[in-house]
Design a protein around this motif. Sequence first.
Motif, PDB file in Angstrom:
ATOM      1  N   GLY A 291       0.813  -1.177  -0.043  1.00  0.00           N
ATOM      2  CA  GLY A 291       0.090  -0.014   0.042  1.00  0.00           C
ATOM      3  C   GLY A 291       0.758   1.321  -0.007  1.00  0.00           C
ATOM      4  N   VAL A 292       1.778   1.240   0.706  1.00  0.00           N
ATOM      5  CA  VAL A 292       2.780   2.546   0.759  1.00  0.00           C
ATOM      6  C   VAL A 292       3.506   2.603  -0.259  1.00  0.00           C
ATOM      7  N   GLU A 293       4.131   1.645  -0.849  1.00  0.00           N
ATOM      8  CA  GLU A 293       4.880   1.759  -2.024  1.00  0.00           C
ATOM      9  C   GLU A 293       3.968   1.874  -3.177  1.00  0.00           C
ATOM     10  N   LEU A 294       2.888   1.706  -3.302  1.00  0.00           N
ATOM     11  CA  LEU A 294       2.008   1.928  -4.769  1.00  0.00           C
ATOM     12  C   LEU A 294       1.349   3.464  -4.494  1.00  0.00           C
ATOM     13  N   PHE A 295       0.949   3.964  -3.343  1.00  0.00           N
ATOM     14  CA  PHE A 295       0.200   5.000  -3.206  1.00  0.00           C
ATOM     15  C   PHE A 295       0.909   6.370  -2.455  1.00  0.00           C
ATOM     16  N   LEU A 296       1.772   6.150  -1.587  1.00  0.00           N
ATOM     17  CA  LEU A 296       2.216   7.284  -0.611  1.00  0.00           C
ATOM     18  C   LEU A 296       2.617   8.276  -1.453  1.00  0.00           C
ATOM     19  N   ARG A 297       3.462   8.152  -2.491  1.00  0.00           N
ATOM     20  CA  ARG A 297       4.168   9.345  -2.981  1.00  0.00           C
ATOM     21  C   ARG A 297       3.600   9.650  -4.486  1.00  0.00           C
ATOM     22  N   LYS A 298       2.344   9.226  -4.538  1.00  0.00           N
ATOM     23  CA  LYS A 298       1.489   9.292  -5.743  1.00  0.00           C
ATOM     24  C   LYS A 298       0.341  10.505  -5.029  1.00  0.00           C
ATOM     25  N   PRO A 299      -0.100  11.287  -6.249  1.00  0.00           N
ATOM     26  CA  PRO A 299      -1.538  11.977  -6.052  1.00  0.00           C
ATOM     27  C   PRO A 299      -2.444  11.252  -5.313  1.00  0.00           C
ATOM     28  N   ILE A 300      -3.219  11.687  -4.324  1.00  0.00           N
ATOM     29  CA  ILE A 300      -4.283  11.088  -3.664  1.00  0.00           C
ATOM     30  C   ILE A 300      -5.281  10.381  -4.619  1.00  0.00           C
ATOM     31  N   ILE A 301      -5.764  11.098  -5.825  1.00  0.00           N
ATOM     32  CA  ILE A 301      -6.489  10.406  -6.741  1.00  0.00           C
ATOM     33  C   ILE A 301      -6.220   9.187  -7.048  1.00  0.00           C
TER      34      ILE A 301
END
Length: 296
Positions: free
Chosen positions: A49-59
Motif C-alpha cells: 500500500g505504501v509503495e503503491l500510493f504514498l508518493r502519488k497523487p491522492i486521486i
Amino acid sequence: MSTETITEEVASHLEAHPEIPGVILVSGKKIHSMIPRNKMFERLGHRYGVELFLRKPIIALQENLGTGAFWISSNTRINTATQIALGRRAENIYDPLIIEYDDGSFRQLDMHLLLMEQSLVMENMTNIISSMDRIEQSIKADIPLDTSLDMIVDSIKRTTPYHRAAILIKPSHRGKISSHHELLHDLHEPLNSHPLIKSIWDTGKHMHIEDTKLAPSWKGMEAIGKTNVWMGLPIASGGSLEGILSLSRTTNTPFSKNEIDMAKTFSDFLSIAINRTAENYDDDQFVNMIKRKFIY
C-alpha cells in the motif's frame, strides 16, 4: 484537498488531526469525491500500500478504493439525514457525510456524530410527548388554570428558549378566564391595532421578526418590551382568535424552524387550557389533532 495532493501529505494531515473523519477531494472548485479515514489507512496498511500510493497523487488511492461523495444540504432535518445516510450501500453506511451550506461551503460530518444526534432527537421527542400527555391529563382533570399554564410555559421554555414571554388576551375574552397568572395580559390599544398584531388576527398565522432593529414594521411594538427577536403565535377559541403568545429574545438569535414548530404545538395547548370552559369545545379531538401534527 486537491485531487493532485500527494497521498503522504494527506496522511500526515489526518494523523495530525485525529478528529477529522476523512478527506474531501476537490477538482477545481467542485467536489470530486471523499476518502474516509479508516478506508485510507486500511488500504495503505495492506501489502504494498505504501509503495503503491504514498508518493502519488491522492486521486490514485481514491480510484483504487472506488469511493465517491455523498452530501446533503445543511438544512436537512436530522431524522431525514439519518434515514438517507442509512439507505446507502452496506459498505458505505458509516462513511462521513459532506454537508453543503447555503453559501457554497462544505464540511464533513462523522456518521457516529449524526447517529448520536439522532438518539438525542428521539429522546427529546419522547420527553416532549410525555409533556404533552401530562398537560392533557391536567386539562382533563380540571386542575387550576395557573397550574396548566405553568406546565405549558415550562415545556415551551425547554423546547423554544426565550427571555420574555407573555400571553396577550383580548379584553373581550379576559373576563372569561378564571386566572391571574403573571403571564396573562390584556391586549390594549394601540398594540391591538398594530399591523403585526392585526396580521396575526387576520391570517391566524404566526409572525417572526428576526431582527427588530432592522424591521420597519416593529415601530409601535415597544410595549412588548426590549427585544431583538420576536415571535407572536395565535391562541384560538373554536374558529376565532382570542389571544397571542408573545415570545422574545434579547440576543440576536432568530427562532429556528424546529423551535417555531414546537412553539406552535404548545400554543395550541394554550388554546385548549384557556378555552376549556367554552361551549362545544372538544378537548379530546383537539388534543389528538395536535399530537398528530407534532408526530407527523
